[in-house]
Design a protein around this motif. Structure first.
Motif, PDB file in Angstrom:
ATOM      1  N   GLU A  59     -13.452   1.615   4.196  1.00 22.12           N
ATOM      2  CA  GLU A  59     -13.204   1.332   2.783  1.00 22.12           C
ATOM      3  C   GLU A  59     -13.281  -0.157   2.457  1.00 22.12           C
ATOM      4  O   GLU A  59     -12.441  -0.696   1.748  1.00 22.12           O
ATOM      5  CB  GLU A  59     -11.844   1.902   2.365  1.00 22.12           C
ATOM      6  CG  GLU A  59     -11.817   3.425   2.362  1.00 22.12           C
ATOM      7  CD  GLU A  59     -10.587   3.999   1.662  1.00 22.12           C
ATOM      8  OE1 GLU A  59     -10.626   5.179   1.281  1.00 22.12           O
ATOM      9  OE2 GLU A  59      -9.584   3.260   1.517  1.00 22.12           O
ATOM     10  N   ILE A  63     -10.665  -7.683 -10.105  1.00 25.62           N
ATOM     11  CA  ILE A  63     -11.365  -6.397 -10.057  1.00 25.62           C
ATOM     12  C   ILE A  63     -11.872  -6.026 -11.447  1.00 25.62           C
ATOM     13  O   ILE A  63     -13.011  -5.552 -11.607  1.00 25.62           O
ATOM     14  CB  ILE A  63     -10.442  -5.296  -9.515  1.00 25.62           C
ATOM     15  CG1 ILE A  63     -10.092  -5.559  -8.041  1.00 25.62           C
ATOM     16  CG2 ILE A  63     -11.088  -3.918  -9.671  1.00 25.62           C
ATOM     17  CD1 ILE A  63     -11.259  -5.525  -7.110  1.00 25.62           C
ATOM     18  N   SER A  81     -12.774  -7.822  -1.952  1.00 26.16           N
ATOM     19  CA  SER A  81     -11.971  -7.900  -3.170  1.00 26.16           C
ATOM     20  C   SER A  81     -11.009  -9.076  -3.171  1.00 26.16           C
ATOM     21  O   SER A  81     -10.723  -9.653  -4.229  1.00 26.16           O
ATOM     22  CB  SER A  81     -11.204  -6.587  -3.371  1.00 26.16           C
ATOM     23  OG  SER A  81     -10.442  -6.266  -2.232  1.00 26.16           O
ATOM     24  N   TYR A  82     -10.503  -9.490  -2.022  1.00 22.84           N
ATOM     25  CA  TYR A  82      -9.513 -10.560  -1.973  1.00 22.84           C
ATOM     26  C   TYR A  82     -10.137 -11.956  -1.838  1.00 22.84           C
ATOM     27  O   TYR A  82      -9.420 -12.951  -1.798  1.00 22.84           O
ATOM     28  CB  TYR A  82      -8.526 -10.326  -0.822  1.00 22.84           C
ATOM     29  CG  TYR A  82      -7.572  -9.189  -1.087  1.00 22.84           C
ATOM     30  CD1 TYR A  82      -6.387  -9.389  -1.787  1.00 22.84           C
ATOM     31  CD2 TYR A  82      -7.860  -7.904  -0.649  1.00 22.84           C
ATOM     32  CE1 TYR A  82      -5.509  -8.347  -2.045  1.00 22.84           C
ATOM     33  CE2 TYR A  82      -6.991  -6.843  -0.902  1.00 22.84           C
ATOM     34  CZ  TYR A  82      -5.821  -7.075  -1.595  1.00 22.84           C
ATOM     35  OH  TYR A  82      -4.952  -6.030  -1.850  1.00 22.84           O
ATOM     36  N   LEU A 108       0.802  -1.218   0.000  1.00 25.24           N
ATOM     37  CA  LEU A 108       0.000   0.000   0.000  1.00 25.24           C
ATOM     38  C   LEU A 108       0.840   1.275   0.000  1.00 25.24           C
ATOM     39  O   LEU A 108       0.286   2.379  -0.016  1.00 25.24           O
ATOM     40  CB  LEU A 108      -0.929  -0.003   1.224  1.00 25.24           C
ATOM     41  CG  LEU A 108      -1.915  -1.170   1.295  1.00 25.24           C
ATOM     42  CD1 LEU A 108      -2.691  -1.130   2.599  1.00 25.24           C
ATOM     43  CD2 LEU A 108      -2.866  -1.152   0.106  1.00 25.24           C
ATOM     44  N   LEU A 168      -5.399  -9.730  -7.979  1.00 21.19           N
ATOM     45  CA  LEU A 168      -6.405  -8.751  -7.581  1.00 21.19           C
ATOM     46  C   LEU A 168      -6.832  -7.885  -8.764  1.00 21.19           C
ATOM     47  O   LEU A 168      -8.031  -7.679  -8.989  1.00 21.19           O
ATOM     48  CB  LEU A 168      -5.868  -7.864  -6.460  1.00 21.19           C
ATOM     49  CG  LEU A 168      -6.823  -6.774  -5.973  1.00 21.19           C
ATOM     50  CD1 LEU A 168      -8.037  -7.383  -5.282  1.00 21.19           C
ATOM     51  CD2 LEU A 168      -6.099  -5.804  -5.034  1.00 21.19           C
ATOM     52  N   TYR A 209     -15.046  -1.587   0.386  1.00 22.26           N
ATOM     53  CA  TYR A 209     -15.223  -1.817  -1.052  1.00 22.26           C
ATOM     54  C   TYR A 209     -14.321  -0.934  -1.909  1.00 22.26           C
ATOM     55  O   TYR A 209     -14.535  -0.798  -3.115  1.00 22.26           O
ATOM     56  CB  TYR A 209     -16.688  -1.562  -1.430  1.00 22.26           C
ATOM     57  CG  TYR A 209     -17.669  -2.370  -0.620  1.00 22.26           C
ATOM     58  CD1 TYR A 209     -17.908  -3.707  -0.915  1.00 22.26           C
ATOM     59  CD2 TYR A 209     -18.347  -1.805   0.458  1.00 22.26           C
ATOM     60  CE1 TYR A 209     -18.797  -4.462  -0.159  1.00 22.26           C
ATOM     61  CE2 TYR A 209     -19.243  -2.547   1.212  1.00 22.26           C
ATOM     62  CZ  TYR A 209     -19.462  -3.877   0.907  1.00 22.26           C
ATOM     63  OH  TYR A 209     -20.336  -4.621   1.651  1.00 22.26           O
ATOM     64  N   ARG A 256     -10.025  -1.330   6.256  1.00 22.86           N
ATOM     65  CA  ARG A 256     -10.077  -2.185   5.076  1.00 22.86           C
ATOM     66  C   ARG A 256     -10.407  -3.624   5.505  1.00 22.86           C
ATOM     67  O   ARG A 256     -10.204  -4.001   6.658  1.00 22.86           O
ATOM     68  CB  ARG A 256      -8.734  -2.186   4.331  1.00 22.86           C
ATOM     69  CG  ARG A 256      -8.371  -0.865   3.648  1.00 22.86           C
ATOM     70  CD  ARG A 256      -9.107  -0.694   2.346  1.00 22.86           C
ATOM     71  NE  ARG A 256      -8.742   0.520   1.629  1.00 22.86           N
ATOM     72  CZ  ARG A 256      -7.814   0.596   0.683  1.00 22.86           C
ATOM     73  NH1 ARG A 256      -7.124  -0.498   0.347  1.00 22.86           N
ATOM     74  NH2 ARG A 256      -7.566   1.724   0.065  1.00 22.86           N
ATOM     75  N   ASN A 292      -9.458   6.269  -3.369  1.00 23.73           N
ATOM     76  CA  ASN A 292      -9.582   5.948  -1.951  1.00 23.73           C
ATOM     77  C   ASN A 292      -8.935   7.059  -1.133  1.00 23.73           C
ATOM     78  O   ASN A 292      -8.433   8.039  -1.687  1.00 23.73           O
ATOM     79  CB  ASN A 292      -8.956   4.589  -1.641  1.00 23.73           C
ATOM     80  CG  ASN A 292      -7.476   4.551  -1.942  1.00 23.73           C
ATOM     81  OD1 ASN A 292      -6.667   5.232  -1.296  1.00 23.73           O
ATOM     82  ND2 ASN A 292      -7.083   3.758  -2.940  1.00 23.73           N
ATOM     83  N   GLN A 304      -1.123  -9.022  -6.026  1.00 19.58           N
ATOM     84  CA  GLN A 304      -1.732  -7.857  -6.663  1.00 19.58           C
ATOM     85  C   GLN A 304      -2.090  -8.086  -8.131  1.00 19.58           C
ATOM     86  O   GLN A 304      -3.036  -7.479  -8.641  1.00 19.58           O
ATOM     87  CB  GLN A 304      -0.815  -6.649  -6.512  1.00 19.58           C
ATOM     88  CG  GLN A 304      -0.703  -6.137  -5.085  1.00 19.58           C
ATOM     89  CD  GLN A 304      -2.039  -5.685  -4.520  1.00 19.58           C
ATOM     90  OE1 GLN A 304      -2.669  -4.783  -5.066  1.00 19.58           O
ATOM     91  NE2 GLN A 304      -2.479  -6.309  -3.432  1.00 19.58           N
ATOM     92  N   ASP A 311     -11.416  -1.175  -3.246  1.00 19.33           N
ATOM     93  CA  ASP A 311     -10.690  -1.725  -4.398  1.00 19.33           C
ATOM     94  C   ASP A 311     -11.528  -1.701  -5.668  1.00 19.33           C
ATOM     95  O   ASP A 311     -10.982  -1.802  -6.769  1.00 19.33           O
ATOM     96  CB  ASP A 311     -10.230  -3.150  -4.105  1.00 19.33           C
ATOM     97  CG  ASP A 311      -9.058  -3.201  -3.143  1.00 19.33           C
ATOM     98  OD1 ASP A 311      -8.189  -2.307  -3.218  1.00 19.33           O
ATOM     99  OD2 ASP A 311      -9.008  -4.125  -2.303  1.00 19.33           O
TER     100      ASP A 311
END
Length: 354
Positions: free
Chosen positions: A185, A266, A214-215, A74, A262, A187, A209, A194, A259, A189
């Protein structure tokens, strides 16, 4: 009064009601905003490997492995900016426990995540709901302080609407408030932006988070808070001793590092969301543009509860939500293309029967 009576405030409170969780495989499940795709293969491999590890030992009480990986992913200065928890719901519990005393107040927008009210009730605190304006805009009073206000909770993107408050407005709210502003947050992602960068600039902006959405780790239960290190250190003192178990920490560490996976998931969910919104509008629904992994919609017929029951009888679960003094509607989680198409076809069949 008996020897086993709970506190009076708890006896009167309305408990938070989670979405229905049927046995696996029976329903197309589009009611609790879970990720329809399984987690990254690296996460599954990490869990299998960890299962042969030191399960007879207590876990790291601060989930150091995860906090280091999350800080790197992050772009945070270090792991001391992160507090890990048993889902973001536990993080919210810690925040309410830490900031809001009995008789004091927390503020939330309405409609939004009803658990916020439950946490206040458990604490013996007061809660204040500030209704959204038309178009899901926050009124100026949301940023006003008063003597009893100790915490403001802002789900962003919001549920059930999927709408967002832009970072510049969040920054203005934080500047005007006399207390911490928690930006939930869960949602984020799925959204265009953000508020993580605001945490570095403002000590009273905190971001929560979760890895449930998302994960794809709703079954693992892992979330975290991002805040300035001095505050993280204080909040760590009031969490449960070993709040994140060993397997969950290993899974979360692998997930936050995946990532590429992800980004791919997404993109799939956003594409399905766009098609879902278009299909619903073609069927006459009023659809709120969403930046989450669900869609909020209403129909001119007003038969939202009946639609929910019809879908359930046909093995499709969506969320019917009725907000007093606001109205009701249907929230549909974004599934796979196949799941979503089945839902759309069944909705179309129901409308044709009216």
């Amino acid at each position: 009064m008996t020897k086993t009576d709970l506190r009076a405030a708890l006896a009167q409170m309305l408990p938070y009601t989670p979405g229905e969780q049927p046995p696996p495989g029976k329903f197309i499940k589009l009611n609790t905003n879970e990720n329809p795709y399984p987690p990254a293969e690296s996460v599954v491999a990490a869990i299998k490997n960890a299962a042969s590890g030191p399960l007879n030992r207590y876990p790291d009480p601060t989930a150091t492995l995860f906090r280091r990986a999350a800080a790197e992913t992050l772009g945070l200065p270090g792991p001391d900016w992160i507090l890990a928890g048993n889902g973001s719901d536990e993080i919210l519990t810690i925040l309410v426990r830490g900031f809001v005393g009995e008789g004091q107040k927390l503020r939330l927008p309405y409609p939004s995540y009803i658990l916020y009210r439950t946490l206040a009730d458990i604490q013996g605190a007061k809660w204040e709901q500030v209704p959204f304006l038309d178009g899901w805009h926050l009124p100026s009073v949301f940023g006003e302080g008063d003597r009893d206000l100790r915490l403001v909770l802002l789900p962003n993107p919001n549920s059930p609407s999927g709408t967002v408050v832009p970072p510049d407005q969040v920054e203005r709210l934080a500047a005007s408030l006399p207390c911490p502003l928690v930006v939930d947050e869960a949602y984020a992602d799925f959204a265009e932006f953000n508020c993580l960068d605001l945490v570095r600039k403002h000590e009273n902006i905190l971001v929560t988070r979760t890895l449930s959405k998302s994960y794809g780790l709703a079954g693992i239960r892992f979330g975290f808070l991002v805040a300035q290190p001095s505050l993280i250190a204080k909040l760590a003192n009031i969490k449960d001793s070993y709040n994140c178990d060993y397997l969950a920490t290993i899974a979360a560490t692998a997930a936050i590092s995946a990532q590429d996976w992800l980004a791919d998931v997404i993109a799939k969910i956003k594409a399905t969301r766009s098609r879902t919104e278009s299909r619903l509008r073609e069927m006459g629904f009023d659809v709120t543009p969403s930046q989450a992994n669900f869609v909020w919609c209403t129909h001119p017929s007003g038969r939202h509860e009946q639609l929910h029951e019809y879908l359930k009888k046909n093995q499709i679960l969506v969320r019917y939500m009725n907000f007093p003094d606001w109205g009701d509607g249907i929230r549909i989680s974004i599934g796979t293309d196949e799941q979503t198409e089945a839902c759309m076809m069944m909705i179309e069949r129901y409308l044709q029967s009216l």
